[in-house]
Design an enzyme around this catalytic site. Structure first.
Site, PDB file in Angstrom:
ATOM      1  N   LYS A 120      86.555  55.854  77.224  1.00  0.00           N
ATOM      2  CA  LYS A 120      85.366  56.089  76.402  1.00  0.00           C
ATOM      3  C   LYS A 120      84.410  54.904  76.473  1.00  0.00           C
ATOM      4  CE  LYS A 120      83.861  55.775  71.692  1.00  0.00           C
ATOM      5  NZ  LYS A 120      84.251  55.381  70.341  1.00  0.00           N
ATOM      6  N   ASP A 145      84.430  60.897  71.695  1.00  0.00           N
ATOM      7  CA  ASP A 145      85.191  60.325  70.585  1.00  0.00           C
ATOM      8  C   ASP A 145      85.573  61.451  69.632  1.00  0.00           C
ATOM      9  OD1 ASP A 145      82.861  61.014  69.273  1.00  0.00           O
ATOM     10  OD2 ASP A 145      82.512  59.030  68.402  1.00  0.00           O
TER      11      ASP A 145
END
Length: 220
Positions: A120, A145
Site C-alpha cells: 500500500k 486500505d
C-alpha cells in the site's frame, strides 16, 4: 454491478472532487514516504501534527538519521506504534542514503524492501508523489486500505476478502482505466472516511446511494 453503474459512480465522485489528493501534508517524495509509514494505524490529522514539528527540523534521510531513534521518537511520540515506527524510519533512511543516493526509488520492489513499507505504501508513493499509473510491465498502482476495501465491497463495485484481492478486483472491474484509475484511490478513501463510514454509513447524504448495492442503507 455492471460497468455502466461503475462508470456513473466514478463520474459522480469525479464531478464532486475533480482534483483529489492525499490529506497527508508533504513537500517532497521523501516527506510523503515518511508520512505514509507513520500513518499506519494512525489518522492523517495525527501524522500531520507530528510532521509539522519534525519536517522543519529534519526532512531528509541524513537529517533524520542525525536525530537517531530516540531523537525521532520525541517528534512522533503522539502517533500510535511510535517506537516501532521510529526504528523503521531510521532503518529506511539509512538504506536510502547507502543504496539510493538519498533519493526515494521509483520502483515498487525497491520501495517494498524498505522497513515499514508494504504494498500500500509503495503504491501511494508511486502514484501520489511520482504520478505513476502503471509500472513498466503494465501493472496498475492502486493503494487499498480498509476504507477503500469497505467502499468497494459494500457498494458492490468490486469484491475481495483481502486488501490485495480487493485491489485486483477494482483494477479488473474499473471501466475506462485511463480516465479514472489515477484518482480512484483518493475518491474511494475520502468517500470511506467521510461518507461510507464503518459503523454507520451516511447513505442519505451519499451522492452514489442510488447506484450502491448495500442493502442496509441508513437515512442520514
Amino acid at each position: 454491478m455492471n460497468n455502466l453503474k461503475r462508470r456513473e459512480i466514478l463520474s459522480r465522485l469525479r464531478d464532486d472532487n475533480p482534483h483529489p489528493t492525499t490529506e497527508l501534508n508533504y513537500n517532497s517524495p521523501f516527506e510523503l514516504l515518511i508520512a505514509v509509514i507513520l500513518s499506519a494505524q494512525a489518522t492523517d490529522v495525527g501524522v500531520n501534527k507530528a510532521t509539522a514539528r519534525l519536517y522543519p527540523v529534519a526532512n531528509s534521510p541524513e537529517a533524520i538519521l542525525a536525530l537517531g531513534v530516540d531523537g525521532l521518537k520525541d517528534y512522533i511520540k503522539t502517533i500510535g506504534l511510535f517506537n516501532a515506527k521510529a526504528e523503521n524510519v531510521i532503518k529506511t533512511c539509512r538504506i536510502l542514503v547507502e543504496q539510493h543516493g538519498s533519493q526515494v526509488p521509483q520502483d515498487r520492489a525497491a520501495l517494498e524492501a524498505l522497513p515499514g513499507v508494504g504494498r500500500k505504501t509503495a503504491n501511494v508513493v508511486l502514484n501520489t508523489a511520482f504520478g505513476w499509473l502503471k509500472d513498466n510491465e503494465g501493472r496498475y498502482f492502486l493503494a487499498v486500505d480498509t476504507h477503500i476495501q469497505r467502499v468497494a465491497n459494500r457498494t458492490g463495485y468490486a469484491k475481495g476478502k483481502t486488501v490485495e484481492q480487493t485491489e485486483q478486483a477494482i483494477i479488473k472491474n474499473t471501466p475506462n482505466k485511463k480516465e479514472f484509475m489515477f484518482n480512484l484511490h483518493h475518491w474511494f478513501i475520502l468517500h470511506g472516511r467521510y461518507v461510507c463510514t464503518a459503523r454507520k454509513p451516511k447513505c442519505g447524504a451519499c451522492i452514489i446511494e442510488d447506484l450502491c448495492e448495500f442493502k442496509e442503507k441508513t437515512e442520514y
